[in-house]
Write an enzyme that holds these catalytic residues in place. Sequence first.
Site, mmCIF file in Angstrom:
data_model
loop_
_atom_site.group_PDB
_atom_site.id
_atom_site.type_symbol
_atom_site.label_atom_id
_atom_site.label_comp_id
_atom_site.label_asym_id
_atom_site.label_seq_id
_atom_site.Cartn_x
_atom_site.Cartn_y
_atom_site.Cartn_z
ATOM 1 N N ASP A 405 0.853 -1.188 0.000
ATOM 2 C CA ASP A 405 0.000 0.000 0.000
ATOM 3 C C ASP A 405 0.891 1.242 0.000
ATOM 4 O O ASP A 405 2.107 1.146 0.197
ATOM 5 C CB ASP A 405 -0.869 -0.054 1.264
ATOM 6 C CG ASP A 405 -1.886 1.075 1.304
ATOM 7 O OD1 ASP A 405 -2.267 1.567 0.229
ATOM 8 O OD2 ASP A 405 -2.291 1.453 2.419
ATOM 9 N N GLU A 408 2.784 4.971 -3.910
ATOM 10 C CA GLU A 408 2.832 5.979 -5.002
ATOM 11 C C GLU A 408 4.188 6.660 -5.073
ATOM 12 O O GLU A 408 4.570 7.037 -6.190
ATOM 13 C CB GLU A 408 1.710 6.996 -4.781
ATOM 14 C CG GLU A 408 0.311 6.422 -4.967
ATOM 15 C CD GLU A 408 -0.151 5.498 -3.850
ATOM 16 O OE1 GLU A 408 0.377 5.627 -2.737
ATOM 17 O OE2 GLU A 408 -0.994 4.638 -4.117
ATOM 18 N N ASP A 483 -8.861 4.155 -2.004
ATOM 19 C CA ASP A 483 -9.794 4.588 -0.960
ATOM 20 C C ASP A 483 -11.060 5.211 -1.517
ATOM 21 O O ASP A 483 -11.214 6.427 -1.603
ATOM 22 C CB ASP A 483 -9.094 5.579 -0.029
ATOM 23 C CG ASP A 483 -7.926 4.916 0.684
ATOM 24 O OD1 ASP A 483 -7.861 3.670 0.689
ATOM 25 O OD2 ASP A 483 -7.071 5.641 1.231
HETATM 26 C C1 GLC Z 1 -4.553 3.430 2.844
HETATM 27 C C2 GLC Z 1 -5.078 2.246 2.059
HETATM 28 C C3 GLC Z 1 -6.128 1.511 2.850
HETATM 29 C C4 GLC Z 1 -5.551 1.105 4.201
HETATM 30 C C5 GLC Z 1 -4.999 2.314 4.936
HETATM 31 C C6 GLC Z 1 -4.274 1.938 6.224
HETATM 32 O O1 GLC Z 1 -5.543 4.375 3.003
HETATM 33 O O2 GLC Z 1 -5.565 2.622 0.807
HETATM 34 O O3 GLC Z 1 -6.589 0.398 2.147
HETATM 35 O O4 GLC Z 1 -6.522 0.490 4.966
HETATM 36 O O5 GLC Z 1 -4.086 3.005 4.111
HETATM 37 O O6 GLC Z 1 -3.226 1.080 5.988
#
Ligand code: GLC
Length: 799
Positions: A405, A408, A483
């Site tokens: 995650d 980017e 998200d």
């Molecule tokens: C980011 C991710 C999400 C995750 C969060 C905490 O917002 O996109 O899926 O739950 O981080 O790790």
Amino acid sequence: MITNTDLEYKGNLYPNHIVHYIRDKDRFYFTTDNGVILEITVIQDRTIRFRYATEHTFQPDFSYAIDPDARRGYNHLDIAETKTEYIIETSKVQVLVDKKTLRTQISDLDGNIINEDELGFHWEENYEYGGNTVKMGKITQNSESYYGMGDKATHSNLKGKSVSNWVTDQYAYAKDQDPLYKAIPFYIGLHGGQAYGIFFDNSFKTHFDFAHERRSTTSYWADGGEMNYYFFYGPEMYKVVRAYTNLTGAPELPPLWALGYHQSKWSYFPESQVKEIAQKFRDEKIPCDAIYLDIDYMDGFRCFTWDKTKFPDPKRMIGELEKDGFKTVIMIDPGIKIDKEYWVYQEAMENDYFCKRADGPNMKGKVWPGECSFPDFTNPEVREWWAGLYKEFMSELGVHAVWNDMNEPAVMEVPTKTAPLDTRHNYDGHPCSHRKAHNVYGMQMVRATYEGVKKYVYPKRPMVITRAAYAGTQRFSSTWTGDNVATWEHLWISNVQMQRMCMSGYSFVGCDIGGFAEQPNGELFARWIQLGIFHPFCRVHSSGDHGDQEPWSFGTEITDIVRKFIELRYQLLPYLYTMFWRYSKEGRPMLQPIVCFDQADTQTHFRTDEFIFGEQILVCPVQEPNAHGRRMYIPKGNWYNYWNDEMIEGGKEKWVVAGIDKIPMFIKAGAMIPKYPIQQYVGEKEIKELVLDVYYTRGAENSTVYEDANDGYAYENGKYSLRNFKLLGKEKELIIQQFKDGSFITTYQTFKIRLHGLPFKIKSVEVDNEEVELKAIKLNGDNSIEVSKDFTQLHITGA
Ligand code: GLC
């Protein structure tokens, strides 16, 4: 009208007339008097690469997007010269290069223009950064439509829109917001019944204008790098996607459990809560294959560590969950906490693995753990180190899959949301700044993760998930769309995004079902599950501070509906797995917008909601509250309503009844849909019989069922079972032929063939030319018969 002179006045530079041409096998070089070189490479008969240099110099030829194993080769290649142009011809297309302007025009062999330069290649010198802003202008053809471009949350047809590619952490994004998490600079154009594709392989920030600024022009440009694009000829859309996927690669087959239902939350902890959730799935008899641990399992958000107060013995827990049929998936982020006592930080510091700012210090940024440094994943040595970090998690603790995650990379509390642009990167030996590496950073992170996971779960198959992606990332990882929000509008967005991603070569994709931010009500959750079970990656995930989002969180009526649809996904697993196999092997998009299914029907060109799941199931989600059905377009041909077997003729809009416990869903006449029994998780049951739901048609249709051991690599050595069925329906006859390939022996011995829509009463059945007593094949009241899985021909005749 805008003329060259206007644009030149604005600082644009243009190639002038060709003074020199040479050919080197499948490459052609055209040099202009003012030092521009156009290199045209024939990759395949339908795939042509165009690359432009200014000042006589090409940059080193390097791309992360291109699959090193892409198939190359052509059947025919010739070049001819006239007074005004050069003409390159393959067995599919002709490329004209104008001697005076270097502009090109591509047509099919009947002379129909497929794609043509307007201003063609031009550029602007970038005094601030050095290098050029490289630009391409094309003519918008009559009634041209545009599709593809990754995860854009906008109408599926991009005509009249402009978009850009810069992977961005876009929490709770809105419809039409751009850019989002992916940079996939690939689009499909469709006009005059013919489709083609363009992939602008440039990792700088890129921009596309689809007849937005000027109706007559489609253009694309980048903030640096080279004008370097690939053209793919269809004429069918799926062939364009296939050619693009051949070039940028397809993933290997995932383990079958990865196609089951997955449950996630930010975050389930401590261990007792994870166990409770898992147990509840089994108690409620809702199938589920995987449970996710978001960042809170870590010790102070340090990657590759555990918070032992929440998870005292991860190995035991993972083992116990596994016994109960659950795979454990954990999250890993790129930001490494700046902490002298933390071994990952220490190792990276000792080896100089972190990204640096232009003047030398490590790049810093705030993420979950506070101040972090970021490994330079564009350095192959860093990738190898990173892959190795997974050893303990995968080999010793038994973690099954990894979710990357924030890659980017997302940086908090800065307006740019990411690394400073002057950050330096290795870029596999082509040092550059973040302007060039940004869009590939997440891709290179997940590539390293994939290598590590693959190595340490071997001989099982890896499963990896990423948020950020550049073109080609599909080779390494599945993905989700970040998200989103628990709104009806986001249900619409998800539907469009999944289809668009599939058309952009990235089929292993899903969304946070039910919405990540905010909380859905039961109705929205049920409608979203009904759609989500048709997405290749099927996971409920949500942010913990917005309430519960488990299948049982909305009362028993909703729980029952959700269970019914997750069960349907498990029944359809052999169909879904076959879809994946086709994607993996042939680059076939797993979901097709109906324009891809029938591009000749112009009614389909602006539709967004209806899609084809695989090749034979039409689905259209209900996207409004309080609905008892919806209007939808049924593509041409005959279709069976899945819920009541009513046959309808397509080519028109129709009101389709679908109360809260149904989704509009139709099966193509002639299809044979394979089904497994409902299981609580993949592998729970030995499959004793394969159901084949056969939908009668007057005419012919082919269907396929691919199976193997559902994990491991024996399939690569022929241990698979591929069944091709040819169905032929006549007035009083139904003939099914089976062609088998592969040496995998399935656990079941029989097919249960359920006949739908048979217009006659069965009089006799012949299996491999021998008449069988109707009793012997158990002709059941529901028109189902049981036959050996080895039959080669089934011949049913009617009275
Ligand atoms: C980011 C991710 C999400 C995750 C969060 C905490 O917002 O996109 O899926 O739950 O981080 O790790």
